[in-house]
Motif scaffolding. Structure first.
Motif, PDB file in Angstrom:
ATOM      1  N   GLN A  39       0.854  -1.186   0.000  1.00 45.94           N
ATOM      2  CA  GLN A  39       0.000   0.000   0.000  1.00 45.94           C
ATOM      3  C   GLN A  39       0.884   1.228   0.000  1.00 45.94           C
ATOM      4  O   GLN A  39       1.559   1.524   1.000  1.00 45.94           O
ATOM      5  CB  GLN A  39      -0.938   0.016   1.208  1.00 45.94           C
ATOM      6  N   GLY A  40       0.903   1.914  -1.145  1.00 46.95           N
ATOM      7  CA  GLY A  40       1.679   3.136  -1.253  1.00 46.95           C
ATOM      8  C   GLY A  40       0.932   4.316  -0.662  1.00 46.95           C
ATOM      9  O   GLY A  40      -0.276   4.231  -0.404  1.00 46.95           O
ATOM     10  N   PRO A  41       1.606   5.420  -0.442  1.00 44.41           N
ATOM     11  CA  PRO A  41       0.959   6.613   0.122  1.00 44.41           C
ATOM     12  C   PRO A  41      -0.224   7.062  -0.724  1.00 44.41           C
ATOM     13  O   PRO A  41      -0.074   7.330  -1.923  1.00 44.41           O
ATOM     14  CB  PRO A  41       2.078   7.653   0.108  1.00 44.41           C
ATOM     15  N   GLY A  42      -1.389   7.122  -0.117  1.00 41.87           N
ATOM     16  CA  GLY A  42      -2.580   7.570  -0.816  1.00 41.87           C
ATOM     17  C   GLY A  42      -3.110   6.591  -1.857  1.00 41.87           C
ATOM     18  O   GLY A  42      -3.949   6.964  -2.691  1.00 41.87           O
ATOM     19  N   LYS A  43      -2.625   5.373  -1.826  1.00 41.60           N
ATOM     20  CA  LYS A  43      -3.039   4.383  -2.832  1.00 41.60           C
ATOM     21  C   LYS A  43      -3.784   3.215  -2.179  1.00 41.60           C
ATOM     22  O   LYS A  43      -3.690   2.993  -0.972  1.00 41.60           O
ATOM     23  CB  LYS A  43      -1.816   3.848  -3.572  1.00 41.60           C
ATOM     24  N   GLU A  89       8.578   4.742  -6.635  1.00 43.17           N
ATOM     25  CA  GLU A  89       7.193   4.279  -6.742  1.00 43.17           C
ATOM     26  C   GLU A  89       6.944   2.984  -5.976  1.00 43.17           C
ATOM     27  O   GLU A  89       5.795   2.584  -5.769  1.00 43.17           O
ATOM     28  CB  GLU A  89       6.812   4.091  -8.207  1.00 43.17           C
ATOM     29  N   ASP A  90       7.988   2.317  -5.565  1.00 48.91           N
ATOM     30  CA  ASP A  90       7.851   1.096  -4.762  1.00 48.91           C
ATOM     31  C   ASP A  90       7.701   1.403  -3.276  1.00 48.91           C
ATOM     32  O   ASP A  90       7.517   0.487  -2.460  1.00 48.91           O
ATOM     33  CB  ASP A  90       9.057   0.186  -4.970  1.00 48.91           C
ATOM     34  N   THR A  91       7.784   2.661  -2.912  1.00 49.82           N
ATOM     35  CA  THR A  91       7.617   3.050  -1.514  1.00 49.82           C
ATOM     36  C   THR A  91       6.225   2.705  -1.020  1.00 49.82           C
ATOM     37  O   THR A  91       5.229   2.935  -1.714  1.00 49.82           O
ATOM     38  CB  THR A  91       7.863   4.570  -1.351  1.00 49.82           C
ATOM     39  N   GLY A  92       6.165   2.148   0.185  1.00 45.04           N
ATOM     40  CA  GLY A  92       4.880   1.818   0.769  1.00 45.04           C
ATOM     41  C   GLY A  92       5.037   0.846   1.911  1.00 45.04           C
ATOM     42  O   GLY A  92       6.160   0.470   2.283  1.00 45.04           O
ATOM     43  N   THR A 119       5.435  -3.903   6.937  1.00 45.02           N
ATOM     44  CA  THR A 119       6.774  -3.348   7.119  1.00 45.02           C
ATOM     45  C   THR A 119       6.977  -2.243   6.087  1.00 45.02           C
ATOM     46  O   THR A 119       6.615  -2.403   4.922  1.00 45.02           O
ATOM     47  CB  THR A 119       7.858  -4.451   6.998  1.00 45.02           C
ATOM     48  N   GLN A 120       7.517  -1.127   6.534  1.00 48.92           N
ATOM     49  CA  GLN A 120       7.667   0.040   5.669  1.00 48.92           C
ATOM     50  C   GLN A 120       8.896  -0.095   4.784  1.00 48.92           C
ATOM     51  O   GLN A 120      10.001  -0.401   5.257  1.00 48.92           O
ATOM     52  CB  GLN A 120       7.795   1.306   6.517  1.00 48.92           C
ATOM     53  N   VAL A 121       8.699   0.152   3.498  1.00 53.35           N
ATOM     54  CA  VAL A 121       9.803   0.241   2.545  1.00 53.35           C
ATOM     55  C   VAL A 121       9.789   1.658   1.966  1.00 53.35           C
ATOM     56  O   VAL A 121       8.774   2.110   1.448  1.00 53.35           O
ATOM     57  CB  VAL A 121       9.656  -0.796   1.414  1.00 53.35           C
ATOM     58  N   THR A 122      10.907   2.338   2.094  1.00 53.65           N
ATOM     59  CA  THR A 122      11.031   3.683   1.554  1.00 53.65           C
ATOM     60  C   THR A 122      12.201   3.708   0.585  1.00 53.65           C
ATOM     61  O   THR A 122      13.331   3.356   0.960  1.00 53.65           O
ATOM     62  CB  THR A 122      11.254   4.717   2.669  1.00 53.65           C
ATOM     63  N   VAL A 123      11.914   4.099  -0.643  1.00 48.20           N
ATOM     64  CA  VAL A 123      12.952   4.175  -1.668  1.00 48.20           C
ATOM     65  C   VAL A 123      13.206   5.652  -1.957  1.00 48.20           C
ATOM     66  O   VAL A 123      12.348   6.353  -2.489  1.00 48.20           O
ATOM     67  CB  VAL A 123      12.538   3.430  -2.950  1.00 48.20           C
ATOM     68  N   SER A 124      14.381   6.094  -1.575  1.00 48.81           N
ATOM     69  CA  SER A 124      14.689   7.512  -1.706  1.00 48.81           C
ATOM     70  C   SER A 124      16.194   7.711  -1.709  1.00 48.81           C
ATOM     71  O   SER A 124      16.933   6.972  -1.047  1.00 48.81           O
ATOM     72  CB  SER A 124      14.068   8.296  -0.555  1.00 48.81           C
ATOM     73  N   SER A 125      16.627   8.719  -2.447  1.00 50.89           N
ATOM     74  CA  SER A 125      18.046   9.065  -2.432  1.00 50.89           C
ATOM     75  C   SER A 125      18.323  10.151  -1.382  1.00 50.89           C
ATOM     76  O   SER A 125      19.469  10.554  -1.202  1.00 50.89           O
ATOM     77  CB  SER A 125      18.481   9.546  -3.816  1.00 50.89           C
TER      78      SER A 125
END
Length: 125
Positions: A39-43, A89-92, A119-125
């Motif tokens: 479940q992504g943010p707002g999705k 886009e895989d963040t969620g 479990t939270q996955v955050t993809v970010s630089s």
């Protein structure tokens, strides 16, 4: 109280990889098929993969096939989801869910009987 426990999430850079794990807290996981959802943010919550109790059958959603792979080790009572080539886009929040079988409706949330808290996955630089 969640019946399943996910682990392995975290912060990862784009292009990175993670392996998520799912274990059962109060029942024998190898009796059940296991579906991974995200479940992504707002999705809405979306199904990513399903693996049969024996592990001989598995399916992945088209948009993650080739990047995500589910597997299981019934000796360890653990189901895995390997994530590769991650993008923002895989963040969620990633959830595992146990069902009697995958079947034709494995993508449906109401196919599952037991859920983890995610479990939270955050993809970010």
């Amino acid at each position: 109280q969640s019946q399943l426990v996910e682990s392995g999430g975290g912060l990862v850079q784009p292009g990175g990889s993670l392996t998520l794990s799912c274990v059962a807290s109060s029942f024998t996981l190898d009796w059940y098929a296991v579906t991974w959802f995200r479940q992504g943010p707002g999705k809405d919550r979306e199904a990513l993969s399903c693996i049969s109790p024996s592990g001989t059958w598995r399916a992945h959603a088209d948009h993650v096939a080739g990047r995500f792979t589910t597997s299981r080790d019934n000796h360890k009572q653990t189901v895995y989801l390997q994530l590769h080539s991650l993008t923002p886009e895989d963040t969620g929040v990633y959830f595992c869910a146990a069902a009697d079988l995958c079947g034709d409706h494995w993508r449906r949330t109401n196919n599952a009987k037991y859920w983890g808290q995610g479990t939270q996955v955050t993809v970010s630089s």
